[in-house]
Motif scaffolding. Structure first.
Motif, PDB file in Angstrom:
ATOM      1  N   CYS A  50       0.829  -1.202   0.000  1.00  0.00           N
ATOM      2  CA  CYS A  50       0.000   0.000   0.000  1.00  0.00           C
ATOM      3  C   CYS A  50       0.865   1.254   0.000  1.00  0.00           C
ATOM      4  O   CYS A  50       0.571   2.210  -0.725  1.00  0.00           O
ATOM      5  CB  CYS A  50      -0.942   0.000   1.197  1.00  0.00           C
ATOM      6  N   GLN A  51       1.923   1.257   0.785  1.00  0.00           N
ATOM      7  CA  GLN A  51       2.835   2.407   0.790  1.00  0.00           C
ATOM      8  C   GLN A  51       3.396   2.657  -0.607  1.00  0.00           C
ATOM      9  O   GLN A  51       3.451   3.795  -1.065  1.00  0.00           O
ATOM     10  CB  GLN A  51       3.991   2.171   1.754  1.00  0.00           C
ATOM     11  N   GLU A  52       3.818   1.593  -1.265  1.00  0.00           N
ATOM     12  CA  GLU A  52       4.411   1.730  -2.595  1.00  0.00           C
ATOM     13  C   GLU A  52       3.367   2.074  -3.656  1.00  0.00           C
ATOM     14  O   GLU A  52       3.588   2.939  -4.504  1.00  0.00           O
ATOM     15  CB  GLU A  52       5.152   0.456  -2.965  1.00  0.00           C
ATOM     16  N   MET A  53       2.221   1.404  -3.627  1.00  0.00           N
ATOM     17  CA  MET A  53       1.201   1.609  -4.652  1.00  0.00           C
ATOM     18  C   MET A  53       0.587   3.003  -4.602  1.00  0.00           C
ATOM     19  O   MET A  53       0.240   3.564  -5.635  1.00  0.00           O
ATOM     20  CB  MET A  53       0.089   0.566  -4.505  1.00  0.00           C
ATOM     21  N   TYR A  54       0.439   3.551  -3.402  1.00  0.00           N
ATOM     22  CA  TYR A  54      -0.215   4.837  -3.262  1.00  0.00           C
ATOM     23  C   TYR A  54       0.783   5.960  -3.025  1.00  0.00           C
ATOM     24  O   TYR A  54       0.404   7.096  -2.747  1.00  0.00           O
ATOM     25  CB  TYR A  54      -1.321   4.757  -2.201  1.00  0.00           C
ATOM     26  N   GLY A  55       2.081   5.652  -3.164  1.00  0.00           N
ATOM     27  CA  GLY A  55       3.128   6.664  -3.175  1.00  0.00           C
ATOM     28  C   GLY A  55       3.300   7.452  -1.896  1.00  0.00           C
ATOM     29  O   GLY A  55       3.709   8.600  -1.936  1.00  0.00           O
ATOM     30  N   ASN A  56       2.967   6.830  -0.774  1.00  0.00           N
ATOM     31  CA  ASN A  56       3.073   7.550   0.493  1.00  0.00           C
ATOM     32  C   ASN A  56       3.653   6.625   1.560  1.00  0.00           C
ATOM     33  O   ASN A  56       2.956   5.760   2.078  1.00  0.00           O
ATOM     34  CB  ASN A  56       1.693   8.055   0.920  1.00  0.00           C
ATOM     35  N   PRO A  57       4.926   6.816   1.918  1.00  0.00           N
ATOM     36  CA  PRO A  57       5.533   5.953   2.928  1.00  0.00           C
ATOM     37  C   PRO A  57       4.942   6.151   4.322  1.00  0.00           C
ATOM     38  O   PRO A  57       5.189   5.348   5.217  1.00  0.00           O
ATOM     39  CB  PRO A  57       7.013   6.342   2.891  1.00  0.00           C
ATOM     40  N   ASP A  58       4.161   7.211   4.510  1.00  0.00           N
ATOM     41  CA  ASP A  58       3.547   7.481   5.812  1.00  0.00           C
ATOM     42  C   ASP A  58       2.051   7.193   5.835  1.00  0.00           C
ATOM     43  O   ASP A  58       1.366   7.580   6.783  1.00  0.00           O
ATOM     44  CB  ASP A  58       3.784   8.946   6.201  1.00  0.00           C
ATOM     45  N   CYS A  59       1.556   6.536   4.795  1.00  0.00           N
ATOM     46  CA  CYS A  59       0.117   6.279   4.758  1.00  0.00           C
ATOM     47  C   CYS A  59      -0.293   5.326   5.874  1.00  0.00           C
ATOM     48  O   CYS A  59       0.499   4.545   6.378  1.00  0.00           O
ATOM     49  CB  CYS A  59      -0.313   5.735   3.403  1.00  0.00           C
ATOM     50  N   ARG A  60      -1.539   5.436   6.241  1.00  0.00           N
ATOM     51  CA  ARG A  60      -2.131   4.525   7.220  1.00  0.00           C
ATOM     52  C   ARG A  60      -2.984   3.534   6.431  1.00  0.00           C
ATOM     53  O   ARG A  60      -3.633   3.912   5.461  1.00  0.00           O
ATOM     54  CB  ARG A  60      -2.972   5.315   8.211  1.00  0.00           C
ATOM     55  N   VAL A  61      -2.975   2.283   6.850  1.00  0.00           N
ATOM     56  CA  VAL A  61      -3.714   1.239   6.141  1.00  0.00           C
ATOM     57  C   VAL A  61      -4.786   0.679   7.063  1.00  0.00           C
ATOM     58  O   VAL A  61      -4.485   0.196   8.154  1.00  0.00           O
ATOM     59  CB  VAL A  61      -2.787   0.121   5.650  1.00  0.00           C
ATOM     60  N   VAL A  62      -6.027   0.774   6.609  1.00  0.00           N
ATOM     61  CA  VAL A  62      -7.165   0.242   7.350  1.00  0.00           C
ATOM     62  C   VAL A  62      -7.828  -0.796   6.465  1.00  0.00           C
ATOM     63  O   VAL A  62      -8.037  -0.568   5.277  1.00  0.00           O
ATOM     64  CB  VAL A  62      -8.168   1.367   7.699  1.00  0.00           C
ATOM     65  N   TYR A  63      -8.126  -1.971   7.041  1.00  0.00           N
ATOM     66  CA  TYR A  63      -8.723  -3.022   6.224  1.00  0.00           C
ATOM     67  C   TYR A  63      -9.934  -3.646   6.889  1.00  0.00           C
ATOM     68  O   TYR A  63     -10.066  -3.622   8.103  1.00  0.00           O
ATOM     69  CB  TYR A  63      -7.690  -4.087   5.877  1.00  0.00           C
ATOM     70  N   CYS A  64     -10.794  -4.168   6.041  1.00  0.00           N
ATOM     71  CA  CYS A  64     -11.968  -4.903   6.491  1.00  0.00           C
ATOM     72  C   CYS A  64     -11.643  -6.377   6.352  1.00  0.00           C
ATOM     73  O   CYS A  64     -11.331  -6.856   5.252  1.00  0.00           O
ATOM     74  CB  CYS A  64     -13.177  -4.529   5.639  1.00  0.00           C
ATOM     75  N   ASP A  65     -11.696  -7.110   7.466  1.00  0.00           N
ATOM     76  CA  ASP A  65     -11.369  -8.533   7.389  1.00  0.00           C
ATOM     77  C   ASP A  65     -12.560  -9.348   6.899  1.00  0.00           C
ATOM     78  O   ASP A  65     -13.621  -8.798   6.607  1.00  0.00           O
ATOM     79  CB  ASP A  65     -10.816  -9.051   8.724  1.00  0.00           C
ATOM     80  N   SER A  66     -12.385 -10.644   6.805  1.00  0.00           N
ATOM     81  CA  SER A  66     -13.424 -11.511   6.233  1.00  0.00           C
ATOM     82  C   SER A  66     -14.672 -11.600   7.103  1.00  0.00           C
ATOM     83  O   SER A  66     -15.706 -12.072   6.651  1.00  0.00           O
ATOM     84  CB  SER A  66     -12.859 -12.905   5.974  1.00  0.00           C
ATOM     85  N   GLU A  67     -14.587 -11.106   8.350  1.00  0.00           N
ATOM     86  CA  GLU A  67     -15.751 -11.113   9.229  1.00  0.00           C
ATOM     87  C   GLU A  67     -16.419  -9.743   9.293  1.00  0.00           C
ATOM     88  O   GLU A  67     -17.367  -9.544  10.043  1.00  0.00           O
ATOM     89  CB  GLU A  67     -15.343 -11.581  10.620  1.00  0.00           C
ATOM     90  N   GLY A  68     -15.905  -8.787   8.516  1.00  0.00           N
ATOM     91  CA  GLY A  68     -16.502  -7.467   8.466  1.00  0.00           C
ATOM     92  C   GLY A  68     -15.981  -6.475   9.492  1.00  0.00           C
ATOM     93  O   GLY A  68     -16.524  -5.380   9.626  1.00  0.00           O
ATOM     94  N   ASP A  69     -14.925  -6.857  10.234  1.00  0.00           N
ATOM     95  CA  ASP A  69     -14.341  -5.957  11.221  1.00  0.00           C
ATOM     96  C   ASP A  69     -13.277  -5.085  10.565  1.00  0.00           C
ATOM     97  O   ASP A  69     -12.482  -5.568   9.754  1.00  0.00           O
ATOM     98  CB  ASP A  69     -13.708  -6.753  12.368  1.00  0.00           C
TER      99      ASP A  69
END
Length: 79
Positions: free
Chosen positions: A40-59
């Motif tokens: 995500c850091q590399e793809m979105y060009g921001n080494p300081d980006c924050r990554v938030v994800y939704c897991d398979s249970e919706g959390d």
């Protein structure tokens, strides 16, 4: 991409990237978090980006990389 999990980009809000674990039978985002975070850091060009994800249970969780161990930590996301 280094990650081995199946995930999709949802949206980006400022420096926060939101993704969803697709749960297609490969390794989960949870178990591949360090690589997903780096991708995500590399793809979105921001080494300081924050990554938030939704897991398979919706959390929703934020992935944070521990500076000492370089391992992923997970924190419940509250918008």
């Amino acid at each position: 991409m280094r990650s081995r999990s199946d995930w999709e980009f949802i949206r980006q809000e400022g420096d926060v990237v939101f993704i969803r674990d697709l749960n297609l039978g490969n390794i989960s985002v949870t178990n591949d978090a360090e690589e997903v975070y780096t991708d995500c850091q590399e793809m979105y060009g921001n080494p300081d980006c924050r990554v938030v994800y939704c897991d398979s249970e919706g959390d929703w969780c934020e992935i944070v990389i521990d500076e000492i161990t370089q391992r992923a930590l997970f924190y419940a996301w509250r918008a």
